[in-house]
Design a protein around this motif. Structure first.
Motif, PDB file in Angstrom:
ATOM      1  N   LEU A  26      45.201  60.232  45.002  1.00  0.00           N
ATOM      2  CA  LEU A  26      44.155  60.125  46.017  1.00  0.00           C
ATOM      3  C   LEU A  26      42.811  59.768  45.381  1.00  0.00           C
ATOM      4  CD1 LEU A  26      43.616  60.507  49.050  1.00  0.00           C
ATOM      5  CD2 LEU A  26      43.049  62.903  48.568  1.00  0.00           C
ATOM      6  N   GLU A  27      42.535  60.375  44.226  1.00  0.00           N
ATOM      7  CA  GLU A  27      41.283  60.078  43.538  1.00  0.00           C
ATOM      8  C   GLU A  27      41.253  58.615  43.065  1.00  0.00           C
ATOM      9  OE1 GLU A  27      37.500  60.765  42.231  1.00  0.00           O
ATOM     10  OE2 GLU A  27      38.809  62.053  43.449  1.00  0.00           O
ATOM     11  N   HIS A  28      42.379  58.134  42.591  1.00  0.00           N
ATOM     12  CA  HIS A  28      42.460  56.732  42.162  1.00  0.00           C
ATOM     13  C   HIS A  28      42.237  55.784  43.338  1.00  0.00           C
ATOM     14  CE1 HIS A  28      43.674  53.179  39.954  1.00  0.00           C
ATOM     15  NE2 HIS A  28      44.617  52.937  40.861  1.00  0.00           N
ATOM     16  N   ALA A  29      42.785  56.130  44.495  1.00  0.00           N
ATOM     17  CA  ALA A  29      42.590  55.302  45.681  1.00  0.00           C
ATOM     18  C   ALA A  29      41.128  55.279  46.103  1.00  0.00           C
ATOM     19  CB  ALA A  29      43.475  55.821  46.823  1.00  0.00           C
ATOM     20  N   ARG A  30      40.468  56.419  46.011  1.00  0.00           N
ATOM     21  CA  ARG A  30      39.042  56.472  46.360  1.00  0.00           C
ATOM     22  C   ARG A  30      38.193  55.663  45.374  1.00  0.00           C
ATOM     23  NH1 ARG A  30      39.194  62.969  47.663  1.00  0.00           N
ATOM     24  NH2 ARG A  30      39.884  62.787  49.850  1.00  0.00           N
ATOM     25  N   ALA A  31      38.552  55.729  44.094  1.00  0.00           N
ATOM     26  CA  ALA A  31      37.813  54.949  43.088  1.00  0.00           C
ATOM     27  C   ALA A  31      38.013  53.449  43.310  1.00  0.00           C
ATOM     28  CB  ALA A  31      38.281  55.339  41.685  1.00  0.00           C
ATOM     29  N   ALA A  32      39.221  53.046  43.659  1.00  0.00           N
ATOM     30  CA  ALA A  32      39.488  51.635  43.933  1.00  0.00           C
ATOM     31  C   ALA A  32      38.713  51.166  45.161  1.00  0.00           C
ATOM     32  CB  ALA A  32      40.988  51.418  44.136  1.00  0.00           C
ATOM     33  N   ARG A  33      38.635  52.022  46.164  1.00  0.00           N
ATOM     34  CA  ARG A  33      37.839  51.669  47.342  1.00  0.00           C
ATOM     35  C   ARG A  33      36.364  51.541  46.972  1.00  0.00           C
ATOM     36  NH1 ARG A  33      36.724  56.203  51.679  1.00  0.00           N
ATOM     37  NH2 ARG A  33      35.416  56.798  49.909  1.00  0.00           N
ATOM     38  N   ALA A  34      35.892  52.412  46.100  1.00  0.00           N
ATOM     39  CA  ALA A  34      34.486  52.363  45.683  1.00  0.00           C
ATOM     40  C   ALA A  34      34.167  51.056  44.953  1.00  0.00           C
ATOM     41  CB  ALA A  34      34.168  53.554  44.786  1.00  0.00           C
ATOM     42  N   LYS A  35      35.125  50.527  44.197  1.00  0.00           N
ATOM     43  CA  LYS A  35      34.910  49.242  43.512  1.00  0.00           C
ATOM     44  C   LYS A  35      34.709  48.111  44.514  1.00  0.00           C
ATOM     45  CE  LYS A  35      37.496  50.241  39.269  1.00  0.00           C
ATOM     46  NZ  LYS A  35      38.671  49.840  38.448  1.00  0.00           N
ATOM     47  N   VAL A  36      35.511  48.118  45.564  1.00  0.00           N
ATOM     48  CA  VAL A  36      35.354  47.073  46.584  1.00  0.00           C
ATOM     49  C   VAL A  36      34.001  47.219  47.278  1.00  0.00           C
ATOM     50  CG1 VAL A  36      36.390  45.992  48.603  1.00  0.00           C
ATOM     51  CG2 VAL A  36      37.842  47.111  46.935  1.00  0.00           C
TER      52      VAL A  36
ATOM     53  N   SER B 259      41.328  40.556  44.443  1.00  0.00           N
ATOM     54  CA  SER B 259      41.936  41.467  43.486  1.00  0.00           C
ATOM     55  C   SER B 259      41.486  42.907  43.724  1.00  0.00           C
ATOM     56  CB  SER B 259      41.583  41.036  42.061  1.00  0.00           C
ATOM     57  OG  SER B 259      42.100  41.943  41.113  1.00  0.00           O
ATOM     58  N   LEU B 260      40.188  43.087  43.950  1.00  0.00           N
ATOM     59  CA  LEU B 260      39.686  44.433  44.195  1.00  0.00           C
ATOM     60  C   LEU B 260      40.260  45.006  45.491  1.00  0.00           C
ATOM     61  CD1 LEU B 260      35.945  43.963  43.160  1.00  0.00           C
ATOM     62  CD2 LEU B 260      37.695  45.252  41.938  1.00  0.00           C
ATOM     63  N   GLY B 261      40.315  44.188  46.538  1.00  0.00           N
ATOM     64  CA  GLY B 261      40.884  44.660  47.798  1.00  0.00           C
ATOM     65  C   GLY B 261      42.361  44.968  47.687  1.00  0.00           C
ATOM     66  N   ARG B 262      43.086  44.119  46.951  1.00  0.00           N
ATOM     67  CA  ARG B 262      44.511  44.351  46.761  1.00  0.00           C
ATOM     68  C   ARG B 262      44.749  45.628  45.963  1.00  0.00           C
ATOM     69  NH1 ARG B 262      45.732  39.282  45.889  1.00  0.00           N
ATOM     70  NH2 ARG B 262      45.205  39.420  43.684  1.00  0.00           N
ATOM     71  N   GLU B 263      43.937  45.856  44.951  1.00  0.00           N
ATOM     72  CA  GLU B 263      44.089  47.066  44.139  1.00  0.00           C
ATOM     73  C   GLU B 263      43.794  48.318  44.961  1.00  0.00           C
ATOM     74  OE1 GLU B 263      42.087  49.127  40.139  1.00  0.00           O
ATOM     75  OE2 GLU B 263      41.577  47.065  40.719  1.00  0.00           O
ATOM     76  N   ALA B 264      42.766  48.238  45.783  1.00  0.00           N
ATOM     77  CA  ALA B 264      42.420  49.398  46.611  1.00  0.00           C
ATOM     78  C   ALA B 264      43.529  49.709  47.611  1.00  0.00           C
ATOM     79  CB  ALA B 264      41.114  49.130  47.344  1.00  0.00           C
ATOM     80  N   LYS B 265      44.100  48.668  48.207  1.00  0.00           N
ATOM     81  CA  LYS B 265      45.175  48.897  49.178  1.00  0.00           C
ATOM     82  C   LYS B 265      46.421  49.453  48.494  1.00  0.00           C
ATOM     83  CE  LYS B 265      47.170  46.720  53.244  1.00  0.00           C
ATOM     84  NZ  LYS B 265      47.178  45.510  54.103  1.00  0.00           N
TER      85      LYS B 265
ATOM     86  N   ASP C 260      43.655  51.357  55.280  1.00  0.00           N
ATOM     87  CA  ASP C 260      43.022  50.508  56.294  1.00  0.00           C
ATOM     88  C   ASP C 260      41.636  50.057  55.840  1.00  0.00           C
ATOM     89  OD1 ASP C 260      45.228  50.783  57.889  1.00  0.00           O
ATOM     90  OD2 ASP C 260      44.399  52.455  59.069  1.00  0.00           O
ATOM     91  N   ILE C 261      40.876  50.986  55.260  1.00  0.00           N
ATOM     92  CA  ILE C 261      39.541  50.643  54.780  1.00  0.00           C
ATOM     93  C   ILE C 261      39.619  49.595  53.666  1.00  0.00           C
ATOM     94  CG2 ILE C 261      37.555  51.526  53.514  1.00  0.00           C
ATOM     95  CD1 ILE C 261      37.779  54.096  55.073  1.00  0.00           C
ATOM     96  N   ALA C 262      40.593  49.745  52.782  1.00  0.00           N
ATOM     97  CA  ALA C 262      40.750  48.781  51.683  1.00  0.00           C
ATOM     98  C   ALA C 262      40.999  47.376  52.223  1.00  0.00           C
ATOM     99  CB  ALA C 262      41.891  49.214  50.773  1.00  0.00           C
ATOM    100  N   GLY C 263      41.846  47.271  53.244  1.00  0.00           N
ATOM    101  CA  GLY C 263      42.103  45.959  53.844  1.00  0.00           C
ATOM    102  C   GLY C 263      40.865  45.380  54.491  1.00  0.00           C
TER     103      GLY C 263
ATOM    104  N   ALA D 225      34.605  41.349  51.857  1.00  0.00           N
ATOM    105  CA  ALA D 225      34.184  40.790  50.566  1.00  0.00           C
ATOM    106  C   ALA D 225      34.463  39.289  50.496  1.00  0.00           C
ATOM    107  CB  ALA D 225      34.903  41.516  49.424  1.00  0.00           C
ATOM    108  N   GLU D 226      35.619  38.885  50.982  1.00  0.00           N
ATOM    109  CA  GLU D 226      35.945  37.458  50.974  1.00  0.00           C
ATOM    110  C   GLU D 226      35.013  36.678  51.904  1.00  0.00           C
ATOM    111  OE1 GLU D 226      40.041  36.832  51.806  1.00  0.00           O
ATOM    112  OE2 GLU D 226      40.749  38.091  50.159  1.00  0.00           O
TER     113      GLU D 226
END
Length: 345
Positions: free
Chosen positions: A61-71, A168-174, A217-220, A226-227
């Motif tokens: 869960l923490e990794h998912a939140r960090a990936a979302r923060a990058k986007v 890439s950032l969005g794909r990683e977050a999702k 959903d937020i990652a998508g 971003a695009e």
């Protein structure tokens, strides 16, 4: 939940013997449960504990939140008003202009090299001169085209890289959010098989499922935003680039025409020098042949001169003899006259 199933399974066994006592039935059931646990451990290894599975879920869960923060950070870096947009466009334009300048210098260097090669072939055939002149003219055309082509390449590359980063950032977050959802399902499974109450593990899973699906959903959505932001910036860059490079393209075109004139002048000079060198070589080749032709004529002239001198000498000797004969006749006559005078006396 495992214990009742084991009891029921042990009760279903038909041994074909007489009914057992409650104590014997209890012993058989306990043995069946123990045997089932041993077989399960042997087949699957030791099951993870609830705490270990919960910690794995928290990490996911923490990794998912960090990936979302990058986007979100990438999206925050995109221009949000006209001033920021103008600054972003200007920065990209400057990078593209540097690419144009570098491409122009490289093309001009190739032209100078080919023009020097053309000038150096002043003593070769016309065919090689024509080829070198064509190569120099082609290099001059590249001086005209290189800046605009470099601008297009740089624009496409930067847009492609920026869009690829957003994707890439969005794909990683999702993907991270989906991995957290799988970890939540694994936690629910371990809780269910570890004797945790149904209400507890179902409530925990519902809460975790909602959190991870929301992250997915937020990652998508963030990836799409971003695009879109990247496209908006580069649409502005494309418009400004067309105007900014118009003058540069005109200057490059005029300069290329000047370079073509230099090629034609150099080609004419080389052809003229080649023609003169060929004429000089032809004259030099004819000189020995002319000397060889003149030698017999010279010898004949010498012989004729010697013969003429011999004839002149013979004539001169004959004349001298005649002169001497005449003088002798005169002397004889004078002597006769003196004799006659003496006789008279």
């Amino acid at each position: 939940p495992f214990w009742p199933r084991a009891v029921r399974c042990s009760g279903d066994v038909d041994t074909g013997s007489s009914p057992e006592s409650p104590a014997e039935n209890m012993a058989r059931s306990g043995f069946a449960v123990l045997a089932g646990l041993v077989v399960a451990c042997a087949a699957h290894g030791p099951s993870p504990s609830v705490n270990e599975t919960h910690e794995a879920f928290e990490r996911a869960l923490e990794h998912a939140r960090a990936a979302r923060a990058k986007v979100e950070s990438f999206l925050d870096a995109q221009p949000r008003n006209k001033t920021e947009m103008d600054e972003a466009v200007e920065e990209i334009d400057e990078r593209i202009e540097r690419e144009m300048s570098r491409a122009s210098e490289e093309a001009e260097g190739v032209f100078r090299h080919r023009l020097a090669a053309l000038k150096a072939r002043s003593s070769r055939g016309n065919e090689s001169i024509h080829k070198l002149a064509k190569a120099a003219e082609k290099a001059a055309k590249e001086v005209d085209r290189a800046p605009s082509q470099a601008a297009k390449r740089a624009f496409r590359r930067m847009r492609r890289e920026s869009k690829a980063e957003a994707k890439s950032l969005g794909r990683e977050a999702k993907a991270a959010a989906h991995a957290a959802l799988k970890a939540a399902r694994e936690l629910e499974r371990v809780q269910r098989h570890s004797g945790v109450s149904e209400r507890t593990y179902e409530d925990d899973f519902l809460k975790n499922e909602l959190a991870t699906e929301h992250l997915e959903d937020i990652a998508g959505d963030l990836r799409g935003d971003a695009e879109d932001a990247v496209e908006l910036v580069f649409d502005k860059v494309e418009d400004s680039l067309e105007e900014a490079t118009a003058d540069a393209r005109k200057a490059a075109k005029a300069y290329a025409q000047e370079l073509k004139k230099r090629v034609r002048v150099a080609e004419a000079e080389v052809r003229n020098a080649t023609k003169k060198a060929a004429e000089k070589a032809a004259e030099k080749a004819k000189a020995p042949e002319k000397g060889a032709d003149e030698e017999p004529e010279k010898k004949a002239d010498d012989k004729k001169e010697v013969a003429d001198k011999s004839d002149d000498g013979a004539k001169h000797d004959q004349k001298d003899d005649e002169t001497k004969g005449e003088e002798k006749g005169d002397d004889d006559k004078n002597n006769d006259d003196r004799k006659d005078d003496s006789t008279k006396d």
